[in-house]
Every structure is written in structure tokens, then in C-alpha cells.
Write an enzyme that holds these catalytic residues in place. Structure first.
Site, PDB file in Angstrom:
ATOM      1  N   ASN A   1      -6.898  -2.654   6.411  1.00 42.36           N
ATOM      2  CA  ASN A   1      -6.301  -3.283   7.578  1.00 42.36           C
ATOM      3  C   ASN A   1      -4.782  -3.142   7.635  1.00 42.36           C
ATOM      4  OD1 ASN A   1      -6.431  -5.262   9.919  1.00 42.36           O
ATOM      5  ND2 ASN A   1      -5.185  -6.456   8.498  1.00 42.36           N
TER       6      ASN A   1
ATOM      7  N   VAL B   1       0.809  -1.219   0.000  1.00 39.36           N
ATOM      8  CA  VAL B   1       0.000   0.000   0.000  1.00 39.36           C
ATOM      9  C   VAL B   1       0.842   1.269   0.000  1.00 39.36           C
ATOM     10  CG1 VAL B   1      -1.993  -1.107   1.076  1.00 39.36           C
ATOM     11  CG2 VAL B   1      -0.232  -0.021   2.527  1.00 39.36           C
TER      12      VAL B   1
ATOM     13  N   TYR C   1       3.443   4.966  15.852  1.00 39.50           N
ATOM     14  CA  TYR C   1       2.226   4.170  15.618  1.00 39.50           C
ATOM     15  C   TYR C   1       0.987   4.913  16.106  1.00 39.50           C
ATOM     16  CZ  TYR C   1      -0.769   0.000  15.555  1.00 39.50           C
ATOM     17  OH  TYR C   1      -1.772  -0.902  15.298  1.00 39.50           O
TER      18      TYR C   1
END
Length: 266
Positions: A109, A83, A174
Site C-alpha cells: 500500500n 520501503v 504519480y
């Protein structure tokens, strides 16, 4: 919460045809994580066709075969996709549109984690997590909306994280990426609503699977799980169940929402 207060996971919930007649595309769905659990649930919920993508060819092929064997759904396909590469994203969307006869549901996801203190974090570490987790979700959403908007229908479900809300050491990259996924979900949902398209997200806390067990210290995983309301980590299928609800017509008036699959408390 000590071990005597741990509430065990319920029995696996059977399908209820929530996605009957729908086609689904899921990124990063090969393996044993939330993506694979979601793929299995889509088949069990009666989707008519399914495509999963991943960056690992062997794992992807094995996942497709296992899903076909376990669920009895033959119209399951795999497509390699990174991606972070716009050309591969476009190829994935084109292939899914062709194989599935149009994509009704996209589940974003793909994500990348890691542990590093900010003072020690390199630009490459920061950029890699943001590029896959946030920008990858953006690329997939943009490409999918270009197909869904002319049809004036469709659903997108993003995978965020409670770290978009919570603070945790060594997770700045993150957490920033997942907070971005939440904001992307809310803003893109308002734009997509003009075309009858819904965009929502789930926000899991800790869901145990083989990859996570191998990539994080067991002591840390146990500590994080013990802080949850039920005193345990989620099963990956428990997160996937909430994705199925958001993807289904039962959530027809929900858009721009981020549903926590946890108790949210820090």
C-alpha cells in the site's frame, strides 16, 4: 453530476470470514487511509494474525492499539519500515515471517503523491515518488516472493491508481509510478504463477480520508469526486473490500489483474 444526483455510500459491510486462518502483512497502514481500512477489514474478515508497517512510530503504535481494541484481534503487530531502504524491507519481512508464522497475504500500500507540472518538477520530486510508489512495491514483492515461492503459495495485492490509465495535470510522476505498479503486477504475476502464488492489484480513483483532505485543495477533491459514476468519492473501506476479495480464495483463478474501483471514465 450535481449534488442531487450523488449516490450515497452503502452501509458498512460486515465481515464474511474471507481471510479465515490467513496471516497478512500490510505496508503504510497506520493512519486513516486505505492501508488502515484494509488492516481493519483483514481482522474483520477473520485473519489469524496481522502486521502493519509505517514510517511514523507514534502513528503506528496508535494504529495497532486501535485495531486491537476495535476488532478484538490480539495478534496484531507493528513494525517500522521505509520501503525505500532495502535493509528495512528485509527486516520487515523477517519480522513478519517470525511473528505471523509465515505471511500468507502481502498488501503493498505504500505510495507517495504530490502535484507539480512537468516543466517545474525536480529530479528529487520525480525520484522520490517513483522510489516509494513503484520501486518500494518492487522491493516488497521481491522479498516476499523469496519466502512464498518455497512454500508454493501466497497472495500479493498491490495498490495502483486509475491515474495509471487516466491523464491528469500535475500528476506525471504519480501516474508514471502507478502505471509501473500495474505493469509490475502483470509481469510478476506470470512468474509467481509457476509457484501457485497470485499477484493482483486494485486501481482506486478517489478515496477520501483525512490525510488526502489535508494535502489537496477541497475544490479539486470535489471536482474529481463529481466526475465519478456515483458522483462521490469512494469510502476507503470500499477500496479495502476489493482488496479482501483479491486476497481471498474467491479470487483463486485471478492473477495479473488490475481491478478498477471506480468507473474509469475521465
Amino acid at each position: 453530476m450535481n449534488e442531487t444526483n450523488v449516490i450515497t455510500a452503502p452501509a458498512y459491510v460486515p465481515g464474511h470470514s474471507l481471510l479465515a486462518g490467513k496471516s497478512v502483512l500490510i505496508t503504510a497502514a497506520a493512519g486513516a487511509g486505505i492501508g488502515f481500512a484494509a488492516a481493519r477489514r483483514c481482522a474483520e474478515e477473520g485473519c489469524r494474525a496481522l502486521m502493519i508497517s509505517d514510517i511514523h512510530a507514534g502513528r503506528l503504535e496508535a494504529a495497532v492499539e486501535k485495531l486491537r481494541a476495535d476488532t478484538g484481534l490480539n495478534d496484531i503487530y507493528g513494525q517500522l519500515c521505509n520501503v525505500t531502504d532495502e535493509a528495512q524491507v528485509q527486516t520487515l519481512i523477517d519480522t513478519a515471517e517470525n511473528k505471523l508464522g509465515g505471511v500468507d497475504v502481502l498488501i503493498n500500500n505504500a505510495g507517495l503523491g504530490g502535484s507539480r507540472r512537468v516543466v517545474e518538477m525536480s529530479d528529487d520530486e520525480w525520484n522520490s515518488v517513483l522510489n516509494i510508489t513503484l520501486t518500494g512495491t518492487f522491493r516488497m514483492t521481491r522479498a516476499m516472493l523469496q519466502r512464498m515461492q518455497p512454500r508454493r503459495r501466497g497472495v500479493i495485492v498491490n495498490n495502483a491508481s486509475v491515474l495509471g490509465w487516466r491523464a491528469q495535470k500535475e500528476q506525471a510522476h504519480y501516474a508514471a509510478a502507478k502505471a509501473g505498479v500495474m505493469a509490475l503486477t502483470r509481469c510478476s504475476a506470470l512468474e509467481a504463477a509457476e509457484y501457485g502464488i497470485r499477484i493482483n492489484a486494485v486501481s482506486p480513483s478517489i478515496a477520501l480520508h483525512d490525510f488526502l483532505r489535508k494535502s489537496a485543495p477541497q475544490e479539486l477533491l470535489a471536482q474529481l469526486a463529481s466526475r465519478e459514476a456515483f458522483g462521490r468519492a469512494a469510502e476507503v473501506w470500499e477500496v479495502a473490500n476489493v482488496m479482501m476479495f483479491l486476497a481471498s480464495d474467491y479470487a483463486s483463478y485471478m492473477t495479473g489483474e488490475v481491478l478498477s474501483v471506480s468507473s474509469q471514465h475521465a
